[in-house]
Design a protein around this motif. Sequence first.
Motif, PDB file in Angstrom:
ATOM      1  N   ASP A   1       0.838  -1.199   0.000  1.00  0.00           N
ATOM      2  CA  ASP A   1       0.000   0.000   0.000  1.00  0.00           C
ATOM      3  C   ASP A   1       0.879   1.257   0.000  1.00  0.00           C
ATOM      4  O   ASP A   1       0.788   2.106   0.874  1.00  0.00           O
ATOM      5  CB  ASP A   1      -0.937   0.020   1.207  1.00  0.00           C
ATOM      6  CG  ASP A   1      -0.177  -0.091   2.540  1.00  0.00           C
ATOM      7  OD1 ASP A   1       1.040  -0.406   2.515  1.00  0.00           O
ATOM      8  OD2 ASP A   1      -0.796   0.158   3.593  1.00  0.00           O
ATOM      9  N   LEU A   2       1.732   1.364  -1.015  1.00  0.00           N
ATOM     10  CA  LEU A   2       2.596   2.532  -1.134  1.00  0.00           C
ATOM     11  C   LEU A   2       1.760   3.809  -1.210  1.00  0.00           C
ATOM     12  O   LEU A   2       0.670   3.825  -1.782  1.00  0.00           O
ATOM     13  CB  LEU A   2       3.449   2.435  -2.399  1.00  0.00           C
ATOM     14  CG  LEU A   2       4.541   1.371  -2.438  1.00  0.00           C
ATOM     15  CD1 LEU A   2       5.095   1.261  -3.857  1.00  0.00           C
ATOM     16  CD2 LEU A   2       5.657   1.702  -1.460  1.00  0.00           C
ATOM     17  N   ALA A   3       2.299   4.895  -0.627  1.00  0.00           N
ATOM     18  CA  ALA A   3       1.607   6.185  -0.653  1.00  0.00           C
ATOM     19  C   ALA A   3       2.554   7.269  -1.139  1.00  0.00           C
ATOM     20  O   ALA A   3       3.679   7.387  -0.644  1.00  0.00           O
ATOM     21  CB  ALA A   3       1.079   6.542   0.734  1.00  0.00           C
ATOM     22  N   LEU A   4       2.104   8.049  -2.110  1.00  0.00           N
ATOM     23  CA  LEU A   4       2.852   9.191  -2.619  1.00  0.00           C
ATOM     24  C   LEU A   4       2.058  10.460  -2.344  1.00  0.00           C
ATOM     25  O   LEU A   4       0.845  10.503  -2.576  1.00  0.00           O
ATOM     26  CB  LEU A   4       3.081   9.071  -4.124  1.00  0.00           C
ATOM     27  CG  LEU A   4       3.921   7.912  -4.634  1.00  0.00           C
ATOM     28  CD1 LEU A   4       3.882   7.879  -6.164  1.00  0.00           C
ATOM     29  CD2 LEU A   4       5.362   8.023  -4.150  1.00  0.00           C
ATOM     30  N   ALA A   5       2.745  11.489  -1.870  1.00  0.00           N
ATOM     31  CA  ALA A   5       2.132  12.805  -1.717  1.00  0.00           C
ATOM     32  C   ALA A   5       3.000  13.812  -2.447  1.00  0.00           C
ATOM     33  O   ALA A   5       4.189  13.938  -2.149  1.00  0.00           O
ATOM     34  CB  ALA A   5       1.993  13.186  -0.244  1.00  0.00           C
ATOM     35  N   TRP A   6       2.403  14.498  -3.409  1.00  0.00           N
ATOM     36  CA  TRP A   6       3.122  15.520  -4.161  1.00  0.00           C
ATOM     37  C   TRP A   6       2.809  16.895  -3.586  1.00  0.00           C
ATOM     38  O   TRP A   6       1.635  17.249  -3.436  1.00  0.00           O
ATOM     39  CB  TRP A   6       2.694  15.506  -5.626  1.00  0.00           C
ATOM     40  CG  TRP A   6       3.156  14.322  -6.406  1.00  0.00           C
ATOM     41  CD1 TRP A   6       3.942  13.299  -5.979  1.00  0.00           C
ATOM     42  CD2 TRP A   6       2.836  14.023  -7.774  1.00  0.00           C
ATOM     43  NE1 TRP A   6       4.150  12.393  -6.989  1.00  0.00           N
ATOM     44  CE2 TRP A   6       3.479  12.807  -8.100  1.00  0.00           C
ATOM     45  CE3 TRP A   6       2.081  14.665  -8.742  1.00  0.00           C
ATOM     46  CZ2 TRP A   6       3.388  12.226  -9.357  1.00  0.00           C
ATOM     47  CZ3 TRP A   6       1.983  14.089  -9.998  1.00  0.00           C
ATOM     48  CH2 TRP A   6       2.630  12.881 -10.306  1.00  0.00           C
ATOM     49  N   VAL A   7       3.849  17.651  -3.269  1.00  0.00           N
ATOM     50  CA  VAL A   7       3.655  19.015  -2.794  1.00  0.00           C
ATOM     51  C   VAL A   7       3.517  19.924  -4.013  1.00  0.00           C
ATOM     52  O   VAL A   7       4.486  20.148  -4.750  1.00  0.00           O
ATOM     53  CB  VAL A   7       4.824  19.476  -1.906  1.00  0.00           C
ATOM     54  CG1 VAL A   7       4.575  20.896  -1.396  1.00  0.00           C
ATOM     55  CG2 VAL A   7       5.015  18.522  -0.731  1.00  0.00           C
TER      56      VAL A   7
END
Length: 260
Positions: free
Chosen positions: A139-145
């Motif tokens: 369950d990889l999570a990416l958050a882009w600023v």
Amino acid sequence: MDLGLTGRTFVVTAASSGLGRASAAALVAEGARVVVVARRGAVLADVVDELGTGAPAADGPVAVALTADVADPGTGPAAAALALETFGRLDGALVSVGGPPAGSVRGTTAEQWRSAFDSVFLAALGVSEAVLAAGTAPDLALAWVLSTSVKSPVGGLAASNGLRPGLGLLVKQLADEVGPDGHRVVGLMPGRVDTERVQHLDGLADDPAAARRASEAGIPLRRYGRPEEFGRVAAFVLSPAASYLTGCVVPVEGGALRSL
């Protein structure tokens, strides 16, 4: 609320100051480990020391640094490899990139557009691809600023206004592509948060103090955000507590945006 971050590992870029540093601190405070990435090696060393001092008791290090330019195509793979080498796992990333120089549309040269595309657009995609390729979690999570310029242009920031909306739409498309594998992608839209970058932009005005007051007057909360307020939102969206949140952009701007 237990965010479920204990023992998880994240790459955090642009982590020597501002939003990246605050996000790394919030992740570590919740029990996560981080690979912090930035160009300023000496400052990054201080960040690692600070994170270790403020972290909950844990066996081994809670942070390790990679001094590198996020625009370098090799930075993402190097950061992912360092996470696996140091912590034995990789659960996602907070992908923050440098802000391109201020300027008008007509006053921004072709070379400046190309440089901004490399440092903002391709850098975000490159780090994300490296983390998706090397990640160990189901369950990889990416958050882009990103920026509120995803929704509405920010005066004097033509390069950012031109690039951030495209990344905002790619949050949705990338979420479509990786969702069937159990992975998530979320965009974050900071507004006027009191970082070095925002202070610099205010400083370009003839009267920086007046510029800040004018900006604050347009924010319902009548103040700039604090980096740690952004960091707490970043930690949440990267955590299992936000497991049904993907393909969206989340404003962190004190209500300043005039659109939904």
